[in-house]
Design a protein around this motif. Structure first.
Motif, PDB file in Angstrom:
ATOM      1  N   ILE A 128       0.837  -1.208   0.000  1.00  0.00           N
ATOM      2  CA  ILE A 128       0.000   0.000   0.000  1.00  0.00           C
ATOM      3  C   ILE A 128       0.870   1.256   0.000  1.00  0.00           C
ATOM      4  CG2 ILE A 128      -1.617   1.352   1.395  1.00  0.00           C
ATOM      5  CD1 ILE A 128      -2.957  -1.257   2.212  1.00  0.00           C
ATOM      6  N   LYS A 129       1.946   1.243   0.775  1.00  0.00           N
ATOM      7  CA  LYS A 129       2.854   2.400   0.820  1.00  0.00           C
ATOM      8  C   LYS A 129       3.520   2.617  -0.537  1.00  0.00           C
ATOM      9  CE  LYS A 129       6.696   4.407   3.446  1.00  0.00           C
ATOM     10  NZ  LYS A 129       7.416   4.893   2.250  1.00  0.00           N
ATOM     11  N   PHE A 130       3.951   1.526  -1.162  1.00  0.00           N
ATOM     12  CA  PHE A 130       4.573   1.620  -2.485  1.00  0.00           C
ATOM     13  C   PHE A 130       3.598   2.239  -3.486  1.00  0.00           C
ATOM     14  CE2 PHE A 130       4.910  -0.759  -6.617  1.00  0.00           C
ATOM     15  CZ  PHE A 130       5.959  -0.022  -7.143  1.00  0.00           C
ATOM     16  N   PHE A 131       2.347   1.835  -3.397  1.00  0.00           N
ATOM     17  CA  PHE A 131       1.330   2.380  -4.305  1.00  0.00           C
ATOM     18  C   PHE A 131       1.120   3.875  -4.052  1.00  0.00           C
ATOM     19  CE2 PHE A 131      -3.005   3.630  -5.271  1.00  0.00           C
ATOM     20  CZ  PHE A 131      -3.196   3.127  -6.554  1.00  0.00           C
ATOM     21  N   ASN A 132       0.918   4.226  -2.800  1.00  0.00           N
ATOM     22  CA  ASN A 132       0.623   5.629  -2.471  1.00  0.00           C
ATOM     23  C   ASN A 132       1.795   6.557  -2.777  1.00  0.00           C
ATOM     24  OD1 ASN A 132      -2.013   5.168  -1.579  1.00  0.00           O
ATOM     25  ND2 ASN A 132      -1.329   4.633   0.492  1.00  0.00           N
ATOM     26  N   ASP A 133       3.008   6.048  -2.634  1.00  0.00           N
ATOM     27  CA  ASP A 133       4.193   6.869  -2.906  1.00  0.00           C
ATOM     28  C   ASP A 133       4.404   7.111  -4.397  1.00  0.00           C
ATOM     29  OD1 ASP A 133       4.705   7.020  -0.228  1.00  0.00           O
ATOM     30  OD2 ASP A 133       6.316   5.523  -0.223  1.00  0.00           O
ATOM     31  N   LEU A 265      -7.112   0.218  -1.518  1.00  0.00           N
ATOM     32  CA  LEU A 265      -6.698   1.123  -2.591  1.00  0.00           C
ATOM     33  C   LEU A 265      -7.846   1.453  -3.544  1.00  0.00           C
ATOM     34  CD1 LEU A 265      -3.233  -0.485  -3.472  1.00  0.00           C
ATOM     35  CD2 LEU A 265      -3.690   1.489  -2.001  1.00  0.00           C
ATOM     36  N   ASN A 266      -9.016   0.892  -3.242  1.00  0.00           N
ATOM     37  CA  ASN A 266     -10.201   1.108  -4.083  1.00  0.00           C
ATOM     38  C   ASN A 266      -9.948   0.656  -5.523  1.00  0.00           C
ATOM     39  OD1 ASN A 266     -12.880   1.889  -4.470  1.00  0.00           O
ATOM     40  ND2 ASN A 266     -12.311   3.959  -5.126  1.00  0.00           N
ATOM     41  N   LEU A 267      -9.335  -0.518  -5.656  1.00  0.00           N
ATOM     42  CA  LEU A 267      -9.044  -1.084  -6.971  1.00  0.00           C
ATOM     43  C   LEU A 267      -9.829  -2.379  -7.144  1.00  0.00           C
ATOM     44  CD1 LEU A 267      -5.149  -0.700  -7.113  1.00  0.00           C
ATOM     45  CD2 LEU A 267      -6.869   0.817  -8.114  1.00  0.00           C
ATOM     46  N   GLU A 268     -10.167  -2.674  -8.376  1.00  0.00           N
ATOM     47  CA  GLU A 268     -10.883  -3.911  -8.679  1.00  0.00           C
ATOM     48  C   GLU A 268     -10.125  -4.654  -9.763  1.00  0.00           C
ATOM     49  OE1 GLU A 268     -15.296  -5.486 -10.173  1.00  0.00           O
ATOM     50  OE2 GLU A 268     -14.926  -3.356  -9.807  1.00  0.00           O
ATOM     51  N   GLN A 269      -9.761  -5.889  -9.467  1.00  0.00           N
ATOM     52  CA  GLN A 269      -8.965  -6.672 -10.420  1.00  0.00           C
ATOM     53  C   GLN A 269      -9.860  -7.592 -11.225  1.00  0.00           C
ATOM     54  OE1 GLN A 269      -5.824  -9.027  -8.680  1.00  0.00           O
ATOM     55  NE2 GLN A 269      -4.660  -9.029 -10.578  1.00  0.00           N
ATOM     56  N   GLN A 270      -9.715  -7.504 -12.537  1.00  0.00           N
ATOM     57  CA  GLN A 270     -10.439  -8.376 -13.444  1.00  0.00           C
ATOM     58  C   GLN A 270      -9.429  -9.112 -14.296  1.00  0.00           C
ATOM     59  OE1 GLN A 270     -12.996  -5.648 -15.543  1.00  0.00           O
ATOM     60  NE2 GLN A 270     -14.531  -5.630 -13.922  1.00  0.00           N
ATOM     61  N   ASN A 271      -9.930 -10.060 -15.121  1.00  0.00           N
ATOM     62  CA  ASN A 271      -9.031 -10.803 -16.006  1.00  0.00           C
ATOM     63  C   ASN A 271      -8.338  -9.851 -16.957  1.00  0.00           C
ATOM     64  OD1 ASN A 271      -9.710 -13.268 -14.910  1.00  0.00           O
ATOM     65  ND2 ASN A 271     -11.420 -13.570 -16.321  1.00  0.00           N
ATOM     66  N   GLU A 272      -7.022  -9.980 -17.014  1.00  0.00           N
ATOM     67  CA  GLU A 272      -6.245  -9.091 -17.869  1.00  0.00           C
ATOM     68  C   GLU A 272      -6.248  -9.599 -19.304  1.00  0.00           C
ATOM     69  OE1 GLU A 272      -4.838  -6.296 -16.827  1.00  0.00           O
ATOM     70  OE2 GLU A 272      -5.629  -6.629 -14.838  1.00  0.00           O
ATOM     71  N   ASN A 273      -6.438  -8.692 -20.246  1.00  0.00           N
ATOM     72  CA  ASN A 273      -6.363  -9.032 -21.662  1.00  0.00           C
ATOM     73  C   ASN A 273      -5.648  -7.925 -22.407  1.00  0.00           C
ATOM     74  OD1 ASN A 273      -7.832 -11.577 -22.110  1.00  0.00           O
ATOM     75  ND2 ASN A 273      -9.551 -10.451 -21.233  1.00  0.00           N
ATOM     76  N   LEU A 274      -4.768  -8.312 -23.306  1.00  0.00           N
ATOM     77  CA  LEU A 274      -4.118  -7.312 -24.139  1.00  0.00           C
ATOM     78  C   LEU A 274      -5.055  -6.915 -25.254  1.00  0.00           C
ATOM     79  CD1 LEU A 274      -0.490  -8.645 -24.539  1.00  0.00           C
ATOM     80  CD2 LEU A 274      -1.259  -6.760 -23.129  1.00  0.00           C
TER      81      LEU A 274
END
Length: 275
Positions: A128-133, A265-274
């Motif tokens: 979380i710190k890495f993200f916020n920084d 972090l208020n993030l939502e992870q979904q299946n990644e697609n290029l």
């Protein structure tokens, strides 16, 4: 034996009376004509309503219906057994995948390099710190445009690419190590795009497994690469280069802790697609 004229005429007469799907069979006592049996009684041919054509044919060894039915039934039974086996195989494969996914989510190294057990709270706080920084507050969002990863059609070339990336993943936190994390995730996405989600995932793991010399499963390497990549795509451009977290953090984080991190972090992870 040459046929005399009356017999030839009789054959022609009978032939003119039947269709292509009909046939004529004459024995000493019975005749089959247009799928009906006739018998001679008092010198006159009459219908034999008590006899089926198959009975006459069977008596002459010509009726293969029972044999055909037997073979058909055997084929039907075999087909059912094959379908049942295929279903069991599919269920086993799905079960193995689900079990592997659960193992991936809850995989935690027993000890860190220091010898102390990994702390999920410490992992969560650090990520979380890495993200916020490094989050993109009005800055250019990371799009990984500087990365050039290609999925080769040739299996050996793909394995060589995986080996090059895998070798760079070794060591402590550094730009080189974390660059390889992103490269592995991009390559994995290319596998999914080229071969389909299930086949691509299995193929990527199988080919990486040809390289791994540790006891870790290929899925663990893809897991930590995916976790790092997901966080980095919400950072400012080049923010990933500033990551000084121990690389093992990204693989030791459990599914529950990861969900808690994303929620914080208020993030939502979904299946990644290029695209």
């Amino acid at each position: 034996m040459a046929l005399n004229k009356p017999i030839k005429q009789a054959f022609s007469t009978l032939q003119n009376q039947i269709d292509e799907s009909d046939y004529v069979l004459i024995t000493k006592t019975k005749i089959i004509f247009k799928n009906k049996v006739y018998i001679k009684a008092d010198g006159i041919w009459v219908d034999d309503d008590n006899t089926e054509p198959s009975e006459v044919l069977s008596g002459l060894g010509l009726d293969k219906k029972e044999e055909i039915n037997s073979i058909t039934n055997e084929n039907s039974d075999l087909k059912k057994k094959i379908e049942e086996l295929n279903l069991k195989i599919l269920q086993l494969e799905e079960g193995e995948e689900e079990q592997e996914e659960e193992e991936e989510e809850d995989f935690v190294p027993k000890k860190k390099v220091s010898g102390k057990p990994a702390s999920q709270n410490k992992v969560k706080t650090a990520i979380i710190k890495f993200f916020n920084d490094n989050k993109a507050d009005g800055d250019l969002l990371e799009n990984f445009s500087e990365f050039s990863v290609i999925l080769d059609k040739n299996k050996q070339n793909r394995i060589e690419t995986l080996k090059k990336i895998f070798d760079s993943m070794k060591g402590g936190a550094s730009e080189r190590v974390y660059k390889s994390f992103i490269e592995l995730e991009i390559l994995y996405q290319l596998y999914l795009k080229e071969f389909g989600r299930k086949k691509g995932s299995n193929l990527a793991k199988d080919e990486l497994n040809n390289i791994i010399i540790t006891k870790k499963k290929p899925s663990i390497y893809f897991k930590k690469a995916s976790n790092f990549y997901f966080i980095c795509k919400y950072l400012k451009k080049g923010g990933w280069k500033k990551c000084d977290l121990a690389p093992t953090y990204w693989e030791s984080v459990t599914g529950q802790t990861w969900s808690s991190i994303l929620n914080s972090l208020n993030l939502e992870q979904q299946n990644e697609n290029l695209s």
